[in-house]
Scaffold this active site. Structure first.
Site, PDB file in Angstrom:
ATOM      1  N   GLN A  45      -8.407  26.580  21.763  1.00 25.52           N
ATOM      2  CA  GLN A  45      -7.558  25.503  22.253  1.00 25.52           C
ATOM      3  C   GLN A  45      -7.615  25.332  23.765  1.00 25.52           C
ATOM      4  O   GLN A  45      -7.244  24.269  24.269  1.00 25.52           O
ATOM      5  CB  GLN A  45      -6.112  25.752  21.824  1.00 25.52           C
ATOM      6  CG  GLN A  45      -5.917  25.676  20.314  1.00 25.52           C
ATOM      7  CD  GLN A  45      -4.520  26.058  19.880  1.00 25.52           C
ATOM      8  OE1 GLN A  45      -4.232  27.236  19.696  1.00 25.52           O
ATOM      9  NE2 GLN A  45      -3.656  25.080  19.706  1.00 25.52           N
ATOM     10  N   HIS A 159      -7.323  33.836  16.019  1.00 27.89           N
ATOM     11  CA  HIS A 159      -6.427  32.681  16.044  1.00 27.89           C
ATOM     12  C   HIS A 159      -7.102  31.512  15.323  1.00 27.89           C
ATOM     13  O   HIS A 159      -7.389  30.467  15.913  1.00 27.89           O
ATOM     14  CB  HIS A 159      -6.088  32.312  17.491  1.00 27.89           C
ATOM     15  CG  HIS A 159      -4.860  31.455  17.623  1.00 27.89           C
ATOM     16  ND1 HIS A 159      -3.684  31.906  18.178  1.00 27.89           N
ATOM     17  CD2 HIS A 159      -4.627  30.169  17.281  1.00 27.89           C
ATOM     18  CE1 HIS A 159      -2.784  30.948  18.175  1.00 27.89           C
ATOM     19  NE2 HIS A 159      -3.341  29.869  17.634  1.00 27.89           N
ATOM     20  N   ASN A 204      -3.275  35.829  13.959  1.00 30.93           N
ATOM     21  CA  ASN A 204      -2.189  34.904  14.261  1.00 30.93           C
ATOM     22  C   ASN A 204      -1.746  34.151  13.012  1.00 30.93           C
ATOM     23  O   ASN A 204      -2.574  33.591  12.289  1.00 30.93           O
ATOM     24  CB  ASN A 204      -2.646  33.899  15.326  1.00 30.93           C
ATOM     25  CG  ASN A 204      -1.523  32.985  15.769  1.00 30.93           C
ATOM     26  OD1 ASN A 204      -0.591  33.417  16.436  1.00 30.93           O
ATOM     27  ND2 ASN A 204      -1.599  31.718  15.393  1.00 30.93           N
ATOM     28  N   GLU A 205      -0.433  34.151  12.761  1.00 30.81           N
ATOM     29  CA  GLU A 205       0.212  33.474  11.632  1.00 30.81           C
ATOM     30  C   GLU A 205      -0.694  33.393  10.398  1.00 30.81           C
ATOM     31  O   GLU A 205      -1.052  32.320   9.908  1.00 30.81           O
ATOM     32  CB  GLU A 205       0.743  32.096  12.041  1.00 30.81           C
ATOM     33  CG  GLU A 205      -0.207  31.141  12.669  1.00 30.81           C
ATOM     34  CD  GLU A 205       0.484  29.900  13.236  1.00 30.81           C
ATOM     35  OE1 GLU A 205       1.598  30.031  13.785  1.00 30.81           O
ATOM     36  OE2 GLU A 205      -0.091  28.803  13.141  1.00 30.81           O
ATOM     37  N   ASN A 345       6.070  33.295  15.219  1.00 29.99           N
ATOM     38  CA  ASN A 345       5.881  31.952  15.758  1.00 29.99           C
ATOM     39  C   ASN A 345       6.931  31.061  15.104  1.00 29.99           C
ATOM     40  O   ASN A 345       6.882  30.830  13.889  1.00 29.99           O
ATOM     41  CB  ASN A 345       4.482  31.421  15.449  1.00 29.99           C
ATOM     42  CG  ASN A 345       3.387  32.248  16.084  1.00 29.99           C
ATOM     43  OD1 ASN A 345       3.653  33.167  16.861  1.00 29.99           O
ATOM     44  ND2 ASN A 345       2.148  31.932  15.766  1.00 29.99           N
ATOM     45  N   TYR A 347       9.356  27.439  15.503  1.00 32.86           N
ATOM     46  CA  TYR A 347       9.569  26.184  16.208  1.00 32.86           C
ATOM     47  C   TYR A 347      10.820  25.446  15.751  1.00 32.86           C
ATOM     48  O   TYR A 347      11.516  24.851  16.565  1.00 32.86           O
ATOM     49  CB  TYR A 347       8.350  25.263  16.033  1.00 32.86           C
ATOM     50  CG  TYR A 347       7.130  25.769  16.750  1.00 32.86           C
ATOM     51  CD1 TYR A 347       6.860  25.377  18.048  1.00 32.86           C
ATOM     52  CD2 TYR A 347       6.246  26.653  16.138  1.00 32.86           C
ATOM     53  CE1 TYR A 347       5.736  25.840  18.730  1.00 32.86           C
ATOM     54  CE2 TYR A 347       5.125  27.125  16.802  1.00 32.86           C
ATOM     55  CZ  TYR A 347       4.872  26.720  18.098  1.00 32.86           C
ATOM     56  OH  TYR A 347       3.774  27.193  18.760  1.00 32.86           O
ATOM     57  N   TRP A 489       5.282  28.437  23.923  1.00 30.03           N
ATOM     58  CA  TRP A 489       4.042  27.741  23.577  1.00 30.03           C
ATOM     59  C   TRP A 489       4.190  26.319  24.086  1.00 30.03           C
ATOM     60  O   TRP A 489       5.105  25.619  23.722  1.00 30.03           O
ATOM     61  CB  TRP A 489       3.807  27.741  22.065  1.00 30.03           C
ATOM     62  CG  TRP A 489       2.486  27.104  21.727  1.00 30.03           C
ATOM     63  CD1 TRP A 489       2.247  25.790  21.430  1.00 30.03           C
ATOM     64  CD2 TRP A 489       1.213  27.762  21.681  1.00 30.03           C
ATOM     65  NE1 TRP A 489       0.918  25.579  21.206  1.00 30.03           N
ATOM     66  CE2 TRP A 489       0.259  26.772  21.354  1.00 30.03           C
ATOM     67  CE3 TRP A 489       0.791  29.074  21.897  1.00 30.03           C
ATOM     68  CZ2 TRP A 489      -1.102  27.073  21.238  1.00 30.03           C
ATOM     69  CZ3 TRP A 489      -0.561  29.349  21.778  1.00 30.03           C
ATOM     70  CH2 TRP A 489      -1.487  28.370  21.440  1.00 30.03           C
TER      71      TRP A 489
END
Length: 559
Positions: A45, A159, A204-205, A345, A347, A489
């Site tokens: 990213q 990731h 990651n996740e 993580n 949100y 993030w």
């Protein structure tokens, strides 16, 4: 009386509804001395240089070049591969666009930690075998630059960017062969960087990677089957469970390697990472309450139960049947407790409604096995282009981890607000919504950590039967959450999986129309910097900084 998880969740909801959630005044100094604040990105990213210095494609490259990310790619991204450091001396202030390196921006912001990932296909281009010297040099230099500036590196090994070579060879995470290859890749990372990196997370996740990549197919490697998605290959009924199983085995194998070979000498920690919504019943009907617990079991317990207890939740095994692999006795022992911390993580939060019709489908995928519908919860002042901010959801999520999963050490690895319309992203640096979001969630995090807050609930509002059960079974842990750190993030506006460049989570705007990809601090960067440097914050007060110190008119592309 059987004390099942559905019963416990009902009790949990009662207690949390009875608890007092209040605004508070806080500052950085209110958090424990060893608590760390930072921000994060991930390799594909942010790095760019996708075809330079020996890097080979990952499944994320393949995904975006198939046009599945709104036409955006990470070929250049934010070019952090070249911009983490510059050779010339730059003046770094929060009052001007930046031509200096990203690490200097982190220093000026006041970051204590930076979370980033290593590109597997940059370090080991074929997925296994020879290490790429230029990839090794890049990550060594980045880590050294962070440490030289007093910033703690927190590194994710994976990731969402499986080397395409392994995807082509044996279909990546669908094959058990990836466990060995991932462990060998982790060994290289621990050996080469572990003398300076003390905080490792493996995958990651993994829960959302398995679901998004292998059920709905909305994420790399874009595998799914009708009627659940439109992908060139895949099986939405079986592959999410298979990929998830191999992710857990790969994590456990890498953690075992680190503990046996490196931890005593390097004194670091290795953790797992999951994506976690908080779920709330849409109504007070029993079926919605049970469905909410079921949603937590499928979307969170699927991974965390295995990590904490050594097996999948009973409801997941019952609904999936033979489609979900089982752990052997030795595997269960290896997976159970295979973490020094859990990264979350988080949100936002969702309402859950029971949908029994999904369970009656002849061909079910992972989502149909859960048999629920998700409904957005909006905040008091929702903006049409922003995801809602619901700080109380983080507080309840951490309480759930405390009560159900034995209060493990936790790092909030990702938390931030998306501005999800390109026109909005490119018209303002005054992201007041993001400042409100950060204030609310950091305040909720402090509430979760404080012991006196978590133990405050009105027993008078609880029925006599439930009160007796609380006393009899001593279910309530009055200690605070064992949270150890928080990473916003994202540090920069990076390429986002679902929206490409048509969204932004960053503290810093990246001018994609500028050949130098200049970075500009948003209002949120100023706010976060002030908080990290000791400003007092009141979680429900008006935004203190009324205008971004960087003139919007100074940026050509956002005039």
């Amino acid at each position: 009386m059987v004390k099942g998880r559905d019963w416990f969740f009902s009790l949990f909801l009662v207690l949390n509804l009875a608890a007092t959630f209040s605004s508070l005044k806080f500052s950085r100094d209110d958090f424990p001395p060893d608590f760390i604040f930072g921000s994060g990105t991930s390799a594909y990213q942010v790095e760019g240089a996708a075809f330079q210095d020996g890097r080979t494609p990952s499944i994320w490259d393949t995904f975006v070049h198939a046009g599945l990310s709104h036409g955006a790619t990470g070929d250049i991204a934010c070019d952090q591969y070249h911009k983490y450091k510059v050779d010339v001396v730059g003046v770094c202030t929060l009052d001007a666009p930046y031509e200096t390196e990203d690490v200097k921006l982190m220093v000026e912001t006041g970051l204590e930690g930076y979370r980033f990932s290593i590109s597997w296909s940059r370090l080991i281009p074929n997925g296994r075998g020879l290490v790429n010297p230029k990839g090794l040099t890049y990550y060594n230099n980045l880590i050294n630059e962070l440490i030289n500036h007093g910033i703690q590196p927190h590194v994710s090994l994976f990731h969402g960017d499986t080397p395409q070579a392994l995807e082509d060879e044996y279909e990546g995470w669908i094959s058990r062969r990836i466990v060995k290859d991932f462990t060998e890749y982790a060994d290289v990372c621990f050996r080469e960087f572990g003398d300076r990196v003390l905080y490792w997370s493996t995958i990651n996740e993994g829960n959302i990677f398995a679901f998004g990549g292998y059920d709905s197919g909305i994420a790399p490697p874009h595998r799914c089957s009708p009627p659940f998605g439109n992908c060139p290959k895949g099986n939405s009924s079986t592959e999410p469970y298979i990929a998830g199983h191999h992710i857990l085995l790969a994590h456990a194998s890498a953690a075992k390697l680190y503990r046996e070979k490196y931890q005593e000498k390097q004194h670091g920690l290795v953790g797992a990472n999951v994506y976690a919504y908080w779920f709330v019943p849409l109504t007070n009907k029993t079926e919605d309450t049970i469905a909410t617990q079921r949603a937590l079991d499928f979307f969170l317990g699927w991974f965390v139960d295995a990590l904490v207890f050594g097996d999948y939740p009973d409801i997941v095994k019952k609904r999936a049947g033979t489609r979900i692999p089982y752990f052997t006795e030795d595997e269960a022992k290896q997976v159970k407790g295979s973490f020094d911390f859990i990264g979350i993580n988080h949100y936002s939060s969702m309402y859950v409604k029971n949908n029994p019709m999904k369970q009656k489908m002849d061909n079910r995928n992972f989502a149909a096995d859960a048999a629920v519908d998700f409904i957005d919860i909006t905040d008091d002042d929702p903006a049409p282009d922003e995801l809602p901010g619901l700080p109380w959801g983080l507080q309840q999520l951490l309480e759930y981890f405390k009560q159900v999963f034995r209060n493990p050490p936790i790092y909030i690895h990702e938390n931030g607000l998306c501005v999800c319309q390109k026109t909005k992203r490119n018209t303002t640096l005054n992201d007041t919504g993001r400042v409100k979001y950060l204030k609310g969630y950091i305040g909720a995090l402090l509430n979760a950590i404080r012991k006196d807050h978590n133990s405050t609930f009105d027993r008078g509002s609880i029925s006599g039967v439930l009160s007796e059960l609380i006393n009899e079974w001593s279910l309530i842990d009055v200690n605070g959450s064992n949270a150890k750190g928080y990473f916003s993030w994202s540090f920069l506006d990076v390429l986002e999986l679902l929206f490409g460049w048509e969204s932004g989570y960053g503290l810093y705007y990246v001018d994609l129309d500028d050949p130098d990809l200049k970075r500009y601090p948003k209002l949120s960067a100023h706010w976060y910097s002030g908080f990290l440097k000791g400003d007092d914050i009141h979680s429900d007060e008006a935004i203190g900084i009324q205008k971004n110190k960087t003139p919007v008119s100074s940026v050509r592309s956002i005039q």
